[in-house]
Structure formats: C-alpha cells, structure tokens
Write a protein that holds these residues in place. Structure first.
Motif, PDB file in Angstrom:
ATOM      1  N   LEU A  65     -18.825   2.550 -14.880  1.00  0.00           N
ATOM      2  CA  LEU A  65     -17.455   2.087 -14.923  1.00  0.00           C
ATOM      3  C   LEU A  65     -17.530   0.688 -15.524  1.00  0.00           C
ATOM      4  O   LEU A  65     -18.268  -0.169 -15.010  1.00  0.00           O
ATOM      5  CB  LEU A  65     -16.845   2.050 -13.528  1.00  0.00           C
ATOM      6  CG  LEU A  65     -16.619   3.431 -12.914  1.00  0.00           C
ATOM      7  CD1 LEU A  65     -17.834   3.905 -12.148  1.00  0.00           C
ATOM      8  CD2 LEU A  65     -15.403   3.412 -12.025  1.00  0.00           C
ATOM      9  N   ILE A  66     -16.810   0.476 -16.625  1.00  0.00           N
ATOM     10  CA  ILE A  66     -17.025  -0.726 -17.422  1.00  0.00           C
ATOM     11  C   ILE A  66     -15.698  -1.428 -17.734  1.00  0.00           C
ATOM     12  O   ILE A  66     -15.008  -1.069 -18.691  1.00  0.00           O
ATOM     13  CB  ILE A  66     -17.746  -0.367 -18.751  1.00  0.00           C
ATOM     14  CG1 ILE A  66     -18.949   0.535 -18.489  1.00  0.00           C
ATOM     15  CG2 ILE A  66     -18.147  -1.630 -19.503  1.00  0.00           C
ATOM     16  CD1 ILE A  66     -19.483   1.226 -19.725  1.00  0.00           C
ATOM     17  N   PRO A  67     -15.323  -2.419 -16.944  1.00  0.00           N
ATOM     18  CA  PRO A  67     -14.121  -3.185 -17.279  1.00  0.00           C
ATOM     19  C   PRO A  67     -14.448  -4.301 -18.280  1.00  0.00           C
ATOM     20  O   PRO A  67     -15.530  -4.883 -18.246  1.00  0.00           O
ATOM     21  CB  PRO A  67     -13.705  -3.776 -15.936  1.00  0.00           C
ATOM     22  CG  PRO A  67     -14.972  -3.899 -15.166  1.00  0.00           C
ATOM     23  CD  PRO A  67     -15.861  -2.770 -15.631  1.00  0.00           C
ATOM     24  N   ILE A  68     -13.480  -4.557 -19.155  1.00  0.00           N
ATOM     25  CA  ILE A  68     -13.558  -5.715 -20.049  1.00  0.00           C
ATOM     26  C   ILE A  68     -12.763  -6.823 -19.369  1.00  0.00           C
ATOM     27  O   ILE A  68     -11.668  -6.581 -18.866  1.00  0.00           O
ATOM     28  CB  ILE A  68     -12.941  -5.400 -21.420  1.00  0.00           C
ATOM     29  CG1 ILE A  68     -13.721  -4.278 -22.111  1.00  0.00           C
ATOM     30  CG2 ILE A  68     -12.914  -6.656 -22.302  1.00  0.00           C
ATOM     31  CD1 ILE A  68     -13.080  -3.800 -23.403  1.00  0.00           C
ATOM     32  N   GLY A  69     -13.303  -8.006 -19.353  1.00  0.00           N
ATOM     33  CA  GLY A  69     -12.597  -9.117 -18.728  1.00  0.00           C
ATOM     34  C   GLY A  69     -13.052 -10.439 -19.314  1.00  0.00           C
ATOM     35  O   GLY A  69     -13.765 -10.478 -20.322  1.00  0.00           O
ATOM     36  N   LYS A  70     -12.646 -11.508 -18.680  1.00  0.00           N
ATOM     37  CA  LYS A  70     -13.051 -12.849 -19.108  1.00  0.00           C
ATOM     38  C   LYS A  70     -13.864 -13.506 -18.014  1.00  0.00           C
ATOM     39  O   LYS A  70     -13.544 -13.395 -16.833  1.00  0.00           O
ATOM     40  CB  LYS A  70     -11.830 -13.711 -19.410  1.00  0.00           C
ATOM     41  CG  LYS A  70     -11.216 -13.456 -20.753  1.00  0.00           C
ATOM     42  CD  LYS A  70     -10.161 -14.500 -21.061  1.00  0.00           C
ATOM     43  CE  LYS A  70      -9.631 -14.297 -22.460  1.00  0.00           C
ATOM     44  NZ  LYS A  70      -8.621 -15.293 -22.789  1.00  0.00           N
ATOM     45  N   LYS A  71     -14.917 -14.163 -18.429  1.00  0.00           N
ATOM     46  CA  LYS A  71     -15.734 -14.957 -17.517  1.00  0.00           C
ATOM     47  C   LYS A  71     -16.117 -16.217 -18.267  1.00  0.00           C
ATOM     48  O   LYS A  71     -16.640 -16.134 -19.388  1.00  0.00           O
ATOM     49  CB  LYS A  71     -16.975 -14.166 -17.090  1.00  0.00           C
ATOM     50  CG  LYS A  71     -17.811 -14.888 -16.064  1.00  0.00           C
ATOM     51  CD  LYS A  71     -18.949 -14.030 -15.562  1.00  0.00           C
ATOM     52  CE  LYS A  71     -19.716 -14.759 -14.478  1.00  0.00           C
ATOM     53  NZ  LYS A  71     -20.784 -13.970 -13.931  1.00  0.00           N
ATOM     54  N   ASP A  72     -15.837 -17.356 -17.666  1.00  0.00           N
ATOM     55  CA  ASP A  72     -16.098 -18.646 -18.316  1.00  0.00           C
ATOM     56  C   ASP A  72     -15.444 -18.710 -19.693  1.00  0.00           C
ATOM     57  O   ASP A  72     -16.053 -19.156 -20.671  1.00  0.00           O
ATOM     58  CB  ASP A  72     -17.604 -18.902 -18.417  1.00  0.00           C
ATOM     59  CG  ASP A  72     -18.286 -18.913 -17.064  1.00  0.00           C
ATOM     60  OD1 ASP A  72     -17.656 -19.388 -16.093  1.00  0.00           O
ATOM     61  OD2 ASP A  72     -19.439 -18.439 -16.966  1.00  0.00           O
ATOM     62  N   LYS A  73     -14.218 -18.189 -19.778  1.00  0.00           N
ATOM     63  CA  LYS A  73     -13.398 -18.193 -20.997  1.00  0.00           C
ATOM     64  C   LYS A  73     -13.978 -17.335 -22.130  1.00  0.00           C
ATOM     65  O   LYS A  73     -13.550 -17.444 -23.268  1.00  0.00           O
ATOM     66  CB  LYS A  73     -13.145 -19.616 -21.486  1.00  0.00           C
ATOM     67  CG  LYS A  73     -12.372 -20.458 -20.487  1.00  0.00           C
ATOM     68  CD  LYS A  73     -12.071 -21.822 -21.040  1.00  0.00           C
ATOM     69  CE  LYS A  73     -11.327 -22.650 -19.995  1.00  0.00           C
ATOM     70  NZ  LYS A  73     -10.985 -23.968 -20.476  1.00  0.00           N
ATOM     71  N   LYS A  74     -14.945 -16.492 -21.820  1.00  0.00           N
ATOM     72  CA  LYS A  74     -15.525 -15.586 -22.813  1.00  0.00           C
ATOM     73  C   LYS A  74     -15.220 -14.152 -22.417  1.00  0.00           C
ATOM     74  O   LYS A  74     -15.273 -13.800 -21.235  1.00  0.00           O
ATOM     75  CB  LYS A  74     -17.046 -15.773 -22.900  1.00  0.00           C
ATOM     76  CG  LYS A  74     -17.464 -17.095 -23.471  1.00  0.00           C
ATOM     77  CD  LYS A  74     -18.962 -17.177 -23.592  1.00  0.00           C
ATOM     78  CE  LYS A  74     -19.359 -18.535 -24.130  1.00  0.00           C
ATOM     79  NZ  LYS A  74     -20.795 -18.621 -24.315  1.00  0.00           N
ATOM     80  N   ILE A  75     -14.929 -13.332 -23.409  1.00  0.00           N
ATOM     81  CA  ILE A  75     -14.700 -11.912 -23.147  1.00  0.00           C
ATOM     82  C   ILE A  75     -16.046 -11.265 -22.866  1.00  0.00           C
ATOM     83  O   ILE A  75     -17.024 -11.485 -23.585  1.00  0.00           O
ATOM     84  CB  ILE A  75     -13.988 -11.242 -24.335  1.00  0.00           C
ATOM     85  CG1 ILE A  75     -12.601 -11.862 -24.490  1.00  0.00           C
ATOM     86  CG2 ILE A  75     -13.879  -9.742 -24.121  1.00  0.00           C
ATOM     87  CD1 ILE A  75     -11.823 -11.378 -25.682  1.00  0.00           C
ATOM     88  N   THR A  76     -16.080 -10.468 -21.804  1.00  0.00           N
ATOM     89  CA  THR A  76     -17.328  -9.860 -21.371  1.00  0.00           C
ATOM     90  C   THR A  76     -17.066  -8.474 -20.795  1.00  0.00           C
ATOM     91  O   THR A  76     -15.926  -8.080 -20.611  1.00  0.00           O
ATOM     92  CB  THR A  76     -18.041 -10.760 -20.336  1.00  0.00           C
ATOM     93  OG1 THR A  76     -19.311 -10.202 -20.016  1.00  0.00           O
ATOM     94  CG2 THR A  76     -17.216 -10.899 -19.078  1.00  0.00           C
ATOM     95  N   VAL A  77     -18.123  -7.739 -20.544  1.00  0.00           N
ATOM     96  CA  VAL A  77     -18.026  -6.453 -19.864  1.00  0.00           C
ATOM     97  C   VAL A  77     -18.909  -6.506 -18.623  1.00  0.00           C
ATOM     98  O   VAL A  77     -19.862  -7.276 -18.549  1.00  0.00           O
ATOM     99  CB  VAL A  77     -18.462  -5.258 -20.754  1.00  0.00           C
ATOM    100  CG1 VAL A  77     -17.515  -5.081 -21.925  1.00  0.00           C
ATOM    101  CG2 VAL A  77     -19.891  -5.404 -21.231  1.00  0.00           C
ATOM    102  N   ARG A  78     -18.542  -5.670 -17.663  1.00  0.00           N
ATOM    103  CA  ARG A  78     -19.331  -5.558 -16.434  1.00  0.00           C
ATOM    104  C   ARG A  78     -19.648  -4.089 -16.237  1.00  0.00           C
ATOM    105  O   ARG A  78     -18.753  -3.247 -16.322  1.00  0.00           O
ATOM    106  CB  ARG A  78     -18.516  -6.103 -15.262  1.00  0.00           C
ATOM    107  CG  ARG A  78     -19.248  -6.069 -13.942  1.00  0.00           C
ATOM    108  CD  ARG A  78     -18.514  -6.837 -12.867  1.00  0.00           C
ATOM    109  NE  ARG A  78     -17.084  -6.609 -12.896  1.00  0.00           N
ATOM    110  CZ  ARG A  78     -16.343  -6.352 -11.831  1.00  0.00           C
ATOM    111  NH1 ARG A  78     -16.882  -6.306 -10.640  1.00  0.00           N
ATOM    112  NH2 ARG A  78     -15.050  -6.155 -11.936  1.00  0.00           N
TER     113      ARG A  78
END
Length: 172
Positions: A65-78
């Motif tokens: 399960l892979i959400p796209i989001g922001k972390k430290d103002k960078k777009i990332t996936v988890r």
C-alpha cells in the motif's frame, strides 16, 4: 471443575475455528467485487470497527500500500504492508469516521492482470454532503485462476496545487 475447564477450552477452540472459516470468496470473484469490498471495508462511521481480516483477505501476502505525500516539503512515497496500514490508519479511521466512495473508474485488463484507476471522495460520515478529501487510487490486481488479488494499492490525494484532472472525474 476439570470438566468445566475442558468444556470452556473446547468452546473457545470452536469459536476461533468458526471465525477462521468465514468464507470471503464472493468478495474477490470479480474486479468489481474486489474493488467494492476494498472501499466498503475501510469505510465506517465514527466508533465503528473495521473488518481487518476481510481487508487482509483482499491483498496478496507481499502486496504494498503506497501513499504519495509530503515529508520535509518533498514529495515522497511510503511503502506499507497491510499490517502497517492497519497499525498506522486503523485507529484513526475508527476515531474519526471515514467513508471512501468511488466516483469514477477506468479499468484495463490483459488476461490475468488488471489495472484500476479509481477516483474517490472521502467523507467523515455517510450523511455528509461535501467530501473532506478526494484523490485517485491506482490498484493493480492479479487473478490466480480462482480469485482476484490486490497486488499494489498506490494513491495520491488531490491538492490545490494538483487538482484531479477532468478526465478522471464523473461527467457533469
């Protein structure tokens, strides 16, 4: 006393066995039933428990399960397993109420695999008129000859900067 203890253990064993034998096969016979079950199993009113056994039944053991989001103002996936998702989101879903509703779908299939692009709206209660969130789920599925499995669930929420393109919204 020994007889009562033995009887109690027997009843607990039967109860556990009965729970393990719930037949979810009708939930995964088609792409439509699999996707409908996915949306229904994560949805519920505030305080309503989710059926996590059914949720896990939808996914292959190694699915992500892979959400796209922001972390430290960078777009990332988890990348999460079903267990990771349950641990990180399960309590929030119950405490806040969450209903995710599919509003448009595009499906591509080739033999035993499929890709579903599913636009959704999210509500805190099924009685709400306005969604608090929208986005797109990209769902990859595999059919092993007996049922459909979700291999990956990859999603992105809509934002002001990146609205959902009109092509993926229902026609007005």
């Amino acid at each position: 006393m020994k007889t009562k203890t033995t009887l109690l253990l027997f009843l607990i064993t039967v109860s556990i066995s009965a729970q393990e034998k719930i037949d979810y096969s009708s939930k995964v016979t088609t792409i439509d039933s699999t996707i409908a079950t996915l949306y229904s199993v994560i949805s519920g009113n505030k305080g309503e428990a989710r059926n996590w056994d059914l949720f896990k039944h939808l996914f292959r053991e190694d699915a992500k399960l892979i959400p796209i989001g922001k972390k430290d103002k960078k777009i990332t996936v988890r990348y999460m397993s079903t267990e990771d998702y349950i641990k990180t989101s399960g309590q929030w879903l119950v405490e806040n109420g969450f209903h995710e509703i599919e509003i448009k779908r595009e499906t591509q299939t080739f033999g035993d695999f499929a890709h579903v692009f599913s636009t959704y709206e999210s509500y805190k209660s099924k009685d709400d008129d306005t969604p608090f969130m929208r986005g797109i789920n990209s769902i990859q599925l595999f059919n092993d000859g007996t049922r459909w499995w979700i291999i990956n669930l990859y999603w992105k929420q809509e934002s002001k900067e990146i609205p959902i393109p009109e092509a993926y919204l229902p026609k007005q």
